[in-house]
Design an enzyme around this catalytic site. Structure first.
Site, short mmCIF file in Angstrom:
data_model
loop_
_atom_site.label_atom_id
_atom_site.label_comp_id
_atom_site.label_asym_id
_atom_site.label_seq_id
_atom_site.Cartn_x
_atom_site.Cartn_y
_atom_site.Cartn_z
N ASP A 31 0.85 -1.20 0.00
CA ASP A 31 0.00 0.00 0.00
C ASP A 31 0.88 1.25 0.00
O ASP A 31 1.94 1.26 -0.63
CB ASP A 31 -0.94 -0.04 1.22
CG ASP A 31 -2.28 0.59 0.93
OD1 ASP A 31 -2.33 1.82 0.78
OD2 ASP A 31 -3.27 -0.15 0.84
N SER B 257 -0.62 -42.49 -18.14
CA SER B 257 0.83 -42.54 -17.99
C SER B 257 1.27 -42.26 -16.57
O SER B 257 2.40 -42.55 -16.19
CB SER B 257 1.50 -41.52 -18.93
OG SER B 257 1.26 -41.86 -20.27
N HIS C 238 -3.47 6.06 3.64
CA HIS C 238 -4.25 4.88 3.24
C HIS C 238 -3.65 3.59 3.77
O HIS C 238 -4.35 2.73 4.32
CB HIS C 238 -4.34 4.84 1.71
CG HIS C 238 -5.25 3.77 1.17
ND1 HIS C 238 -4.84 2.48 0.96
CD2 HIS C 238 -6.56 3.82 0.82
CE1 HIS C 238 -5.85 1.77 0.48
NE2 HIS C 238 -6.90 2.57 0.39
#
Length: 682
Positions: free
Chosen positions: A144, A471, A213
């Site tokens: 952030d 296989s 923020h």
């Protein structure tokens, strides 16, 4: 330092910066190369330099072009390139994608209070928070805008030592020193390469958060309990994160005035994988964007938490036009059309859907299919977009939701989980498994046995990958055969085979019949799994075996070449641990011989499961072995049809049981016919 030294230092700096800044046509490109080919990060970086050197024609220019080298969790780099150089690099076989650097905006989270995670839960009713010990010592990486370490939410009082598994670092710089990290914020990095000086000068050149923020996000996730918090007197109470005892590692990639460069985001993801985070939080996004590095993080067991993306329902997704009409660009696509699934099996349809939705610009795929295992196809999505496979019922619920909200649907794709134990429906016969009857030799049951072959993890060059197929099943049987040969070196190949087939399981761990993937899923029969699912522990002590003299194989070969008469009877009487009668018109008698490889004294009773519409009689129905007597016994089996029809196969079994340790079961398949060379008239 004299004037000449100072001048040379300045000149050197100008020479280093000039090729990038002077070439106006260059811009930052992200080159994604998928899985690492080396465990040593320095070798990964060296491979990036070598590639760029081959493009630039100069090692020095190649070094100057690199902005980030992704070397821990995946391989790739960010470099200053011209358009033609980017096109050249895109042609390298080891390159997955080349695209210009893009910029993303920050998003935010919501309060934990709404989720009802009460911090002070009563002891008699512990909820998730208490059961999880409040996130004790879980390491959460936050990508952030950085963090404000002095916030009370990040006080480390009462925390124990940093988890020993942690390999990250606290990157100090402007207004962020060593004490900014603690036992709560255990790591912090910042990513300023490629950011203009103008933007950098408006921000802290360190993990410190100027915008706020990142601090908000980090405290919402793992902030400790802080009393008496309010906003201007509003909302007075306690602030805390959802996992208040978790540790934090901060990766600052977002800048005030500069958004969040994808090149930096990928570098942060790469570092976080190296550092040892348990959860990686990215509250940043572009429109429907997926960061390729997150897929590698999920493979490492790191949970990725991000925002919802838009969902669009695009029908079958089998044509470019249908996807274009649905406007799938930047969205997660639901591909669901049951009618189309009838004409194209999922194993063919899924790769087509992945390719078409990727070309159309989709950022995720939800693919609906009938019950079959498609895990081995999902690596096609690796590094491109998240892919999820669901059945038709779940798809219908998703489509109904999409219709109900009038197309304004969002979807969240969570990381895949490894599930083991009783909750897994297994064994189950895969859709790609070889099926009977044998076209060349219809009197011989094929397949013989079923073994694990879906999503088998094994070595591939320097790495390990999932693969599926017959296989993958074959080596499992080979290994069991080798073990049996080690324990019983004197056993013939036929004895080993008949130790494996009659001791195989036809039920799952709950005693329910094994299922086979089909449309719809059905109960497995001998043409799906032969004798059943291999059970090595029982095969080592089968009790009875069906041996074949080696000379009988010569007769078999001569019959296949048409050199002998009466081969139809020979096929029926070949001493195999199975019985197939492909053309029963009235009745037929055949024989089998068992050899006792268990205790010298034993008595076996026969249990008959007759195929539908067929009467079965066996003589004798009880076999007794005594010391000094023959260890072999022959029994005769008669099949008589109760209905004269041109029919299909029905199935049953013959099981010899000693009542305690040994249960020796051979499968039976019978088809009734009226005329030869005529198909089932039904």
């Amino acid at each position: 330092m004299d004037s000449r030294t100072a001048f040379c230092g300045t000149l050197l700096l100008l020479v280093i910066l000039l090729p990038v800044s002077a070439n106006a046509s260059s811009k930052l490109y992200i080159v994604y190369m998928g899985e690492k080919r080396h465990d040593d990060p320095s070798m990964v970086t060296a491979s990036h330099r070598d590639m760029l050197t081959s493009v630039f024609g100069s090692k020095d220019e190649a070094l100057r072009s690199i902005v980030y080298s992704y070397k821990h969790g995946f391989s790739g780099f960010a470099a200053m390139l011209t358009e033609s150089q980017a096109e050249t690099i895109a042609k390298f076989p080891e390159v997955v994608t080349v695209k210009p650097n893009t910029y993303h905006e920050t998003h935010t989270t919501r309060s934990w209070d709404f989720l009802g995670l009460d911090h002070n839960q009563p002891g008699q009713q512990p909820g998730l928070l208490r059961k999880a010990k409040y996130g004790e010592d879980v390491i959460v990486g936050v990508i952030d805008t950085g963090i404000w370490p002095e916030s009370r939410s990040f006080d480390d009082n009462g925390y124990g030592p940093v988890p020993a598994r942690w390999k990250g670092k606290c990157q100090t710089s402007q207004d962020f020193n060593a004490t900014s990290c603690n036992k709560k914020i255990i790591g912090a990095r910042w990513y300023g390469r490629g950011i203009s000086d103008e933007v950098l000068n408006r921000n802290y050149k360190s993990p410190r958060d100027i915008e706020g923020h990142g601090t908000h996000v980090a405290s919402t996730i793992a902030g400790r309990e802080v009393q008496g918090v309010s906003y201007g007197g509003l909302g007075m109470g306690v602030a805390r994160g959802g996992a208040p005892r978790a540790r934090l590692s901060i990766y600052k990639v977002c800048w005030l005035g500069g958004s969040c460069p994808e090149a930096a985001v990928l570098a942060a993801i790469d570092d976080a994988m190296h550092d040892g985070v348990d959860v990686l939080s990215l509250s940043i996004a572009g429109a429907g964007h997926e960061f390729p590095g997150t897929l590698h993080a999920v493979q490492r067991g790191i949970s990725i938490v991000g925002d919802f993306k838009d969902l669009v329902y695009a029908g079958s997704c089998d044509t470019e036009s249908s996807l274009a009409l649905s406007n799938v660009t930047g969205k997660i696509v639901l591909c669901y059309q049951p009618v189309a699934a009838r004409s194209m099996p999922p194993r063919q349809a899924l790769p087509i859907a992945i390719n078409l939705t990727t070309m159309a610009g989709a950022k995720g795929l939800i693919f609906a299919q009938y019950t079959t295992n498609l895990l081995d196809f999902l690596p096609l999505c690796r590094g491109v977009m998240p892919c999820v496979v669901v059945d038709f019922e779940i798809a219908q619920r998703i489509a109904s939701y999409w219709s109900w909200v009038k197309g304004n649907a969002v979807v969240k794709v969570s990381p895949a989980m490894t599930v083991v134990g009783k909750g897994v429906l297994s064994p189950r016969v895969a859709s790609f498994s070889s099926r009977g009857p044998s076209m060349l030799f219809p009197s011989i049951l094929k397949p013989d046995i079923a073994a694990p072959g879906v999503s088998i993890l094994a070595a591939d060059r320097d790495s390990y990958v999932f693969k599926s197929g017959t296989s993958m099943a074959c080596p499992h049987v080979s290994a069991v055969t080798a073990l049996l040969k080690s324990v019983h070196p004197g056993w013939s190949p036929a004895m080993i085979k008949s130790a494996i087939v009659p001791t195989a399981s036809v039920t799952d761990r709950f005693g329910m019949p094994i299922q086979a993937e089909a449309v719809p899923r059905k109960l497995a029969d001998p043409f799906d799994f032969g004798g059943g699912h291999i059970d090595p522990d029982r095969a080592v002590d089968p009790g009875l075996v069906y041996d074949v003299d080696a000379r009988e194989y010569n007769k078999f070969l001569n019959c296949t070449l048409g050199y002998l008469d009466g081969c139809e009877s020979y096929y029926l009487n070949l001493n195999l641990p199975s019985i197939v009668v492909p053309d029963l018109k009235d009745h037929v008698m055949l024989r089998r011989t068992v050899t006792n490889v268990g205790p010298a004294e034993a008595t076996y009773h026969l249990v008959v499961e007759a195929p539908a519409g067929i009467d079965v009689s066996v003589e004798p129905s009880v076999i007794t072995f005594t010391k000094g007597s023959s260890r072999s016994a022959t029994f005769m089996v008669t099949f008589t049809t109760r209905q004269r029809v041109q029919g299909g196969y029905t199935f049953g079994s013959l099981t010899w049981s000693d009542g305690s340790t040994h249960s020796v079961r051979i499968p039976v398949a019978v088809r009734t016919v009226i005329q030869d060379f005529v198909a089932d008239t039904a």
